[in-house]
Design an enzyme around this catalytic site. Structure first.
Site, PDB file in Angstrom:
ATOM      1  N   GLU A 178       0.841  -1.213   0.000  1.00  0.00           N
ATOM      2  CA  GLU A 178       0.000   0.000   0.000  1.00  0.00           C
ATOM      3  C   GLU A 178       0.867   1.250   0.000  1.00  0.00           C
ATOM      4  O   GLU A 178       0.581   2.206  -0.727  1.00  0.00           O
ATOM      5  CB  GLU A 178      -0.949  -0.014   1.200  1.00  0.00           C
ATOM      6  CG  GLU A 178      -1.783   1.229   1.366  1.00  0.00           C
ATOM      7  CD  GLU A 178      -2.643   1.572   0.156  1.00  0.00           C
ATOM      8  OE1 GLU A 178      -2.802   0.732  -0.749  1.00  0.00           O
ATOM      9  OE2 GLU A 178      -3.114   2.718   0.097  1.00  0.00           O
ATOM     10  N   LYS A 238       0.775   4.219  -2.907  1.00  0.00           N
ATOM     11  CA  LYS A 238       0.544   5.627  -2.573  1.00  0.00           C
ATOM     12  C   LYS A 238       1.623   6.503  -3.203  1.00  0.00           C
ATOM     13  O   LYS A 238       1.351   7.515  -3.825  1.00  0.00           O
ATOM     14  CB  LYS A 238       0.543   5.831  -1.052  1.00  0.00           C
ATOM     15  CG  LYS A 238      -0.692   5.351  -0.354  1.00  0.00           C
ATOM     16  CD  LYS A 238      -1.869   6.268  -0.514  1.00  0.00           C
ATOM     17  CE  LYS A 238      -2.932   5.890  -1.500  1.00  0.00           C
ATOM     18  NZ  LYS A 238      -3.370   4.575  -1.749  1.00  0.00           N
ATOM     19  N   GLU A 246       1.332   6.647  -7.101  1.00  0.00           N
ATOM     20  CA  GLU A 246       0.183   7.288  -7.762  1.00  0.00           C
ATOM     21  C   GLU A 246       0.124   8.791  -7.521  1.00  0.00           C
ATOM     22  O   GLU A 246      -0.508   9.508  -8.289  1.00  0.00           O
ATOM     23  CB  GLU A 246      -1.130   6.638  -7.355  1.00  0.00           C
ATOM     24  CG  GLU A 246      -1.521   6.764  -5.924  1.00  0.00           C
ATOM     25  CD  GLU A 246      -2.913   6.167  -5.685  1.00  0.00           C
ATOM     26  OE1 GLU A 246      -3.777   6.243  -6.565  1.00  0.00           O
ATOM     27  OE2 GLU A 246      -3.124   5.625  -4.598  1.00  0.00           O
TER      28      GLU A 246
END
Ligand code: AGP
Length: 609
Positions: free
Chosen positions: A482, A486, A489
């Site tokens: 994750e 993050k 993106e």
């Protein structure tokens, strides 16, 4: 999270109400409504859909009157519909209320009021407040509102209006925002500053427990004990756009900081009062049901998929049921083994991701039982699934998902604990211990958010690197995935996450001098092995930033920097370790001048395959 407004003054109330609501749609937009007192009657107009639908509905018949309240909804109880839209009134239509928050004891109050002969029109928790006021009203508007507040439990910001008390609005708050704008011969009430900033910059920021009696020429505030409060006027210096972000520069940062409340709201009503376990009224599953299936699939995309990986760990660890996690875009094309003994859990913030919806429909067609974990009441995925568990994160505006992720984790944890309680796969003491740790999480997230300076410094120092690696084992690896997403993106840096034990099988070839590696090392059961992987990358002169639990004095000996998160059960620590990674991504994007809230090529909800 909803938006509420109120107006009392010399102008046309509807004008401010509609304009104020338009500035609050980021707080909720599945339905809207206004109620205006014209000197004789209260006219209520409401509509499902965006505020524009309401405007269209009343364009040729704008309610006249100089006192009114309004609401733009983010549904929690009762799906989006005309009936469930606020404002809500009592049987007589004498009392009208708008509400942001959750009335936790509404079901018992509703039963009591129905027993007394009250007729309800909606499925919402809010309507109970209007009937309760009707029930206790004794001619003293403020006194009766106080009595209502004694009876309700939960989080709320409320505005009350009554035909019996023309020219007077009463508003109050508990755990949800509420401001009063001070005008000349008119006063304004709103959830948030953006709604009133075009009218006045002089405001009262209400505090929990305070009650304000508002007329066009006066605002009298008192506390729960009835003692008058002389509040200081807060002069708003923000511009309108900043105000919409609550003073934060971007929605992503605002939503990162909303996580303590989002997680707390998602836990509400779902923890047994004595702390002995979890209740999920939406499910009502029993042992036979849980034993009726032999496999669980968790299917999702992107961040929701990463939450699914953590959810797998929770369910297998606590409920001891086999779980397989799959990307929705892959799942239905591999001819998965699905039958009536399969439980499919889909996770989706928007509830509209087409890959996830398609996987859900295909699984249903093949006989699976289906549960959706989503943040949007009445979304396509919510409507398609047999059962639904809602995260109560409020609208997530930034493309990069943050508060949705942490609320998905907390809900998956509660689901696993709920299943364990039914199946008896965990000792009662262990369940109680985990519930105790669970309750501390909102405050611990706040603590983790309290000092962002070191993370800003890291982001500035490493923000121009083209490659960053994230490593971890077990739950740390799921969070590493994750964290890498993050960073990718929002900052466009090429970031990859690897199971720490996998480095030697290839990726280590990429680790050269100066490459930043974010190493998560919180899982005690694999700590030593993670440490040896960290030494492997340090031996290749990587720059290693460690993420560790407070009290870990070992890791700092082997890495360049350490970011610490509060101690908690290692099952729950992903709720905390993801926070510095979200902030690292955010400040990395700022360093590189990226469009944080709307990253290139991406959409908030991917409704195409
Ligand atoms: C996460 O930051 C991304 N915006 C994206 O991966 C997102 O999680 C994915 O598209 C799934 O969206 P959903 O949760 O609305 O289904």
């Amino acid at each position: 999270m909803c938006g509420i407004v109120g107006y009392v003054g010399k102008g046309r109330a509807a004008d401010f109400l509609l304009d104020g609501l338009s500035k609050l749609e980021y707080r909720g937009y599945d339905s809207a409504g206004i109620a205006v007192y014209d000197g004789t009657n209260v006219h209520i107009e409401k509509s499902v859909g965006r505020l524009s639908a309401l405007r269209e509905k009343i364009a040729d018949n704008m309610p006249e009157g100089s006192m009114g309240i309004g609401h733009t909804r983010w549904a929690t109880h009762g799906r989006p519909s005309d009936r469930n839209a606020h404002p809500h009134s009592d049987c007589s239509g004498d009392f009208v209320v708008v509400h942001n928050g959750i009335i936790e004891n509404y079901l018992s109050l509703k039963e009591e009021l129905i027993e007394k002969g009250h007729n309800f029109q909606s499925e919402t928790d809010t309507e109970v407040v209007a009937h309760l006021l009707e029930d206790v009203y004794n001619g003293d508007f403020l006194g009766s509102v106080r009595e209502v507040l004694q009876r309700i439990e939960g989080s709320y910001s409320l505005v009350f209006m009554s035909k019996k008390n023309p020219g007077t609005l009463i508003c109050t708050k508990q755990d949800n925002p509420l401001v009063i704008g001070l005008g000349e011969g008119e006063n304004f009430i709103a959830s948030d500053i953006p709604a009133i900033i075009s009218k006045t910059r002089k405001t009262f920021i209400m505090a929990d427990g305070e009650i304000a009696v508002v007329t066009q020429d006066s605002v009298n505030i008192s506390n729960r004990r009835g003692e008058k409060i002389d509040k200081k006027i807060f002069e708003v210096s923000w511009n309108a756009e900043a105000a919409e972000k609550g003073g934060y520069e971007h929605f992503m940062l605002k939503e990162i900081h909303e996580q303590p409340k989002a997680v707390k709201d998602t836990m509400r009503e779902r923890i047994i009062k004595d702390g002995s376990g979890i209740i999920l009224n939406e499910l009502n599953w029993d042992k036979d049901f849980l034993q009726s299936f032999n496999k669980i699939y968790i299917v999702a995309c992107g961040t929701a998929y990463h939450a699914g990986l953590v959810g797998k760990y929770y369910i297998e660890k606590l409920a001891r049921i086999l779980v397989e996690v799959d990307l929705a875009s892959e799942f239905r094309y591999r001819d998965p083994i699905i039958d009536e003994k399969t439980l499919l859990i889909v996770i989706s913030q928007s509830g509209e991701t087409s890959d996830t919806l398609a996987a859900l429909k295909e699984s249903k067609r093949r006989g699976a039982k289906t549960l959706a974990v989503t943040n949007v009441v009445g979304s396509s995925i919510a409507r398609e699934a047999e059962w639904v568990l809602y995260t109560w994160a409020g609208p997530e505006i930034a493309v990069a998902s943050t508060k949705a992720y942490t609320t998905q984790l907390i809900l998956m944890f509660m689901l696993a604990l709920y299943m364990a309680g039914i199946l008896g796969t965990q000792e009662k003491e262990r369940i109680a211990e985990l519930v105790g740790e669970l309750k501390k999480i909102p405050a611990q997230i706040s603590e983790t958010l309290s000092d962002v300076e070191p993370i800003k410094t890291f982001a500035k120092r490493y923000g121009f690197n083209e490659d960053v690696f994230y490593i971890g084992r077990s739950l740390d690896y799921s969070v590493a995935l994750e964290g890498a997403l993050k960073l990718k993106e929002v900052s466009y840096i090429h970031a990859e996450a690897y199971a720490a034990g996998e480095l030697k099988h290839g990726t280590l070839a990429l680790i050269v001098e100066g490459v930043p590696v974010i190493a998560l090392a919180t899982q005690r059961s694999v700590y030593e092995k993670t440490l040896s992987n960290i030494k492997e990358v340090k031996a290749r002169d990587a720059v290693v930033i460690g993420i560790a639990a407070e009290g870990d004095e070992e890791l700092i000996k082997y890495v360049d920097h350490v970011m610490y998160v509060p101690q908690t059960d290692e099952l729950l620590i992903p709720l905390l370790t993801v926070v510095p990674l979200q902030l690292l991504a955010y400040y990395g994007a700022i360093t590189r001048g990226c469009d944080v809230d709307k990253p290139r090529n991406l959409a908030k909800s991917v409704t195409v395959e």
